[in-house]
Design an enzyme around this catalytic site. Structure first.
Site, PDB file in Angstrom:
ATOM      1  N   GLU A 134       0.811  -1.223   0.000  1.00  0.00           N
ATOM      2  CA  GLU A 134       0.000   0.000   0.000  1.00  0.00           C
ATOM      3  C   GLU A 134       0.843   1.272   0.000  1.00  0.00           C
ATOM      4  OE1 GLU A 134      -0.815  -2.685   1.691  1.00  0.00           O
ATOM      5  OE2 GLU A 134      -2.862  -3.158   1.078  1.00  0.00           O
ATOM      6  N   HIS A 174     -12.396  -4.105   8.076  1.00  0.00           N
ATOM      7  CA  HIS A 174     -12.850  -3.895   6.692  1.00  0.00           C
ATOM      8  C   HIS A 174     -14.139  -3.069   6.637  1.00  0.00           C
ATOM      9  CE1 HIS A 174     -10.147  -7.320   6.041  1.00  0.00           C
ATOM     10  NE2 HIS A 174     -10.156  -7.029   4.755  1.00  0.00           N
TER      11      HIS A 174
END
Lengths: 324, 322
Positions: free
Chosen positions: A60, A129
């Protein structure tokens, strides 16, 4: 007008901008053959090839760094972080690098970077999430923050984000990718900092963004049966914020309910409440009411998950309280 | 590889001296509080920036670090605008907004010093993508330190640069200390260059006090990159002559160790000596060169001191628009 899904609107926006400007490219995890975790990029690899649809390893920080490096050397990357929860892995690149690079180099390096990501609860994907983390980015000078609710808005705003010379954190919501809405065939863009009144009303202003716009609209519909007229105010972009339109709405209705899916502590909603309370105190007939998520990691169990985020009933209750 | 010309060698010496004298001046200015905040002198490491930047073109990119003045100067930065930035003046590279740790310039292909150790490494991947997409043979050189090589982004970035075959040359300046942490105590392998094996790219060790040696290995890596053969990792062994910053006495280091490097591995002393021995330059010519450089450094101080402060009004206007 034709109706298309929110994710189709994203795909159209990206395609139109890629066709318009050869400097636009996409980078992120599983955006190749897979077409993105929510299939917003379906088919784009075949259309544009691996040089413009760059499928990356799980890195990321370097996805964002790649965006920054390409942006400051003349490209217009759209870098995707699959879940907003994963931005934690890229926070130095977003906050210390991207957000500041243009300013701290005295405008030497411009960084036209879009960071596309999505958040929100409702799919039983638990605490890592499901978060609503927009306040992190809202807090940092140098980042624009966009949170579109409808297919129409997501398309027009994403096109503007790609054309913007600054860093834009573009936050979608996982529960609305399949929502259909009217989107014109012809090209259009939506300027940042221009709110949209999703429903006009006169008794109370409901400030809501992203998925909460729909809950606010449902609440407004129910309240109409009871003779209460709600104005649903969708800012569309949190930074820049259309404060002028918000104050105008509040001066008309004299009451404000601020809705956010994020937990209340340190939230955008708290900031909006503070701003309106101090800037339009004389117009308010009741204290601003915040409807927010609970201060909890999002639980897996669906009963608990649903209990941790706001619903129509919470908004109805808050509206009645400010009108009491 | 073609032999270095006399002119190139003289240019190497000139740039090494320029960096050394500039840095010595900044330390003086720091000690009298004309430069504030943080200052990380490049004294002792000059030959790396000089050798590496000589191996690339003006249109190529560099990504720098918190100890970045040498990289900027070697890439061709103007001393006046650098000193002005260190004094926070409106005429500085960043208009006084960045200071020592954020000097950048599009025209020089200088994509920024960085206040975050390792922060520039992921950005180099983006510069690499840009060079590759543009397909004009441009490359990027990413400078970083032994300390940064322990950060996760080093692994992410080298892996990505390798799988996408990006034209990026990673130049690790192993000066043996990350503030006080010795690289012997913080790095699991003896040589950082060995880490290249994990990404299946060349890993080369070079003496960072020798500008010609650095020039040669970087030139080879640049050739590979321009041919589309991907990134390389170069570990330049060097030594930070002073502390982490001018107020750091560096008493965590062994005195004899520091004395050894200052005596044996000073690029200024060694390179002067070599060029004199090779009869590339005479002592008189060196003296003239030194004088010119000292004048240029003094002029940069004068320029910086006479430059205006950034406008407060303009600043507030900008803040309102962010």
């Amino acid at each position: 007008m034709r109706e298309i899904e929110y994710r189709e609107a994203i795909r159209e926006a990206v395609m139109e901008e890629m066709n318009r400007d050869p400097k636009v490219f996409l980078i992120g995890e599983d955006i190749g053959k897979y077409g993105g975790a929510f299939r917003a990029y379906k088919g784009l690899l075949d259309m544009y090839g691996p040089e413009r649809v760059i499928n990356t390893p799980i890195s990321e920080a370097t996805i964002i760094g790649s965006g920054i490096g390409a942006a400051v050397t003349g490209y217009r990357p759209v870098a995707e972080i699959m879940f907003i929860d994963f931005t934690g892995l890229a926070m130095d690149q977003i906050v210390n690098q991207a957000a500041k690079i243009r300013y701290m180099t005295g405008d030497n390096l411009r960084c036209p970077l879009v960071i596309r990501t999505q958040g929100g609860a409702g799919r039983g994907v638990a605490a890592q999430h499901s978060q609503s983390l927009e306040a992190w980015f809202y807090h940092v000078p140098g980042l624009k923050v966009v949170m579109p609710s409808t297919a129409y808005d997501v398309k027009g705003l994403l096109k503007t984000a790609i054309r913007d010379d600054n860093v834009v954190v573009f936050i979608e919501h996982k529960m609305i990718y399949l929502n259909k809405g009217p989107v014109p065939e012809e090209e259009y863009i939506i300027d940042f900092g221009v709110a949209d009144i999703k429903r006009e009303g006169k008794d109370v202003t409901i400030f809501a963004y992203s998925n909460m716009v729909f809950k606010a609209l449902e609440a407004a519909k129910d309240l109409e049966q009871e003779g209460i007229s709600c104005e649903v105010f969708d800012p569309r972009t949190l930074v820049p914020l259309d404060m002028e339109a918000l104050l105008k709405s509040v001066k008309k209705t004299n009451r404000l309910v601020v809705v956010t899916e994020a937990c209340e502590r340190g939230s955008v909603a708290s900031d909006i409440s503070a701003k309106v309370s101090s800037q339009a105190f004389d117009s308010l007939d009741a204290p601003v009411k915040i409807v927010a998520g609970l201060n909890t990691p999002i639980p897996y169990n669906s009963i608990l998950e649903q209990a941790s985020i706001p619903h129509k009933a919470d908004i109805v209750k808050a509206v009645k309280e400010v009108l009491a | 590889m073609a032999e270095l010309t006399k002119g190139q060698k003289i240019q190497f010496l000139r740039t090494i001296l320029k960096i050394r004298r500039f840095e010595e001046k900044t330390i003086q200015m720091y000690q009298i509080a004309k430069i504030w905040g943080y200052l990380h002198p490049y004294v002792g490491e000059e030959a790396i920036a000089v050798g590496a930047c000589a191996a690339i073109n003006k249109s190529d990119y560099i990504i720098s670090t918190h100890r970045g003045h040498g990289h900027s100067i070697a890439k061709g930065a103007d001393l006046n605008r650098m000193m002005a930035e260190l004094l926070g003046k409106a005429t500085g590279y960043c208009k006084g907004r960045g200071g020592s740790m954020h000097i950048a310039d599009t025209e020089l292909g200088m994509l920024g010093a960085n206040g975050i150790v390792g922060g520039g490494i992921p950005i180099s991947v983006g510069a690499g993508f840009s060079c590759k997409m543009e397909a004009k043979g441009r490359v990027a050189v990413c400078f970083f330190s032994d300390g940064a090589s322990n950060n996760g982004v080093f692994h992410e970035a080298l892996n990505m640069a390798a799988i996408f075959n990006l034209p990026v040359i990673y130049v690790c300046e192993n000066n043996m200390y990350a503030i006080s942490m010795s690289s012997c105590d913080s790095i699991a392998c003896k040589d950082i260059a060995k880490r290249a094996a994990a990404y299946d790219i060349p890993g080369v060790i070079v003496d960072g006090s020798d500008p010609e040696a650095v020039y040669r290995v970087v030139t080879e890596a640049v050739e590979l990159a321009r041919q589309g053969k991907g990134p390389s990792l170069i570990e330049a062994k060097t030594y930070r002559f002073g502390g982490h910053h001018p107020n750091d006495p560096a008493d965590y280091r062994d005195k004899q160790e520091a004395e050894f490097y200052k005596r044996e591995k000073d690029p200024v002393i060694n390179y002067k000596k070599r060029l004199l021995e090779e009869k590339v330059i005479s002592q008189t010519e060196i003296d003239t060169m030194e004088k010119e450089i000292i004048t240029a450094v003094e002029d940069s101080v004068k320029f910086a001191e006479e430059s205006p402060e950034p406008s407060l009004e303009k600043f507030l206007e900008e803040v309102r628009s962010i």
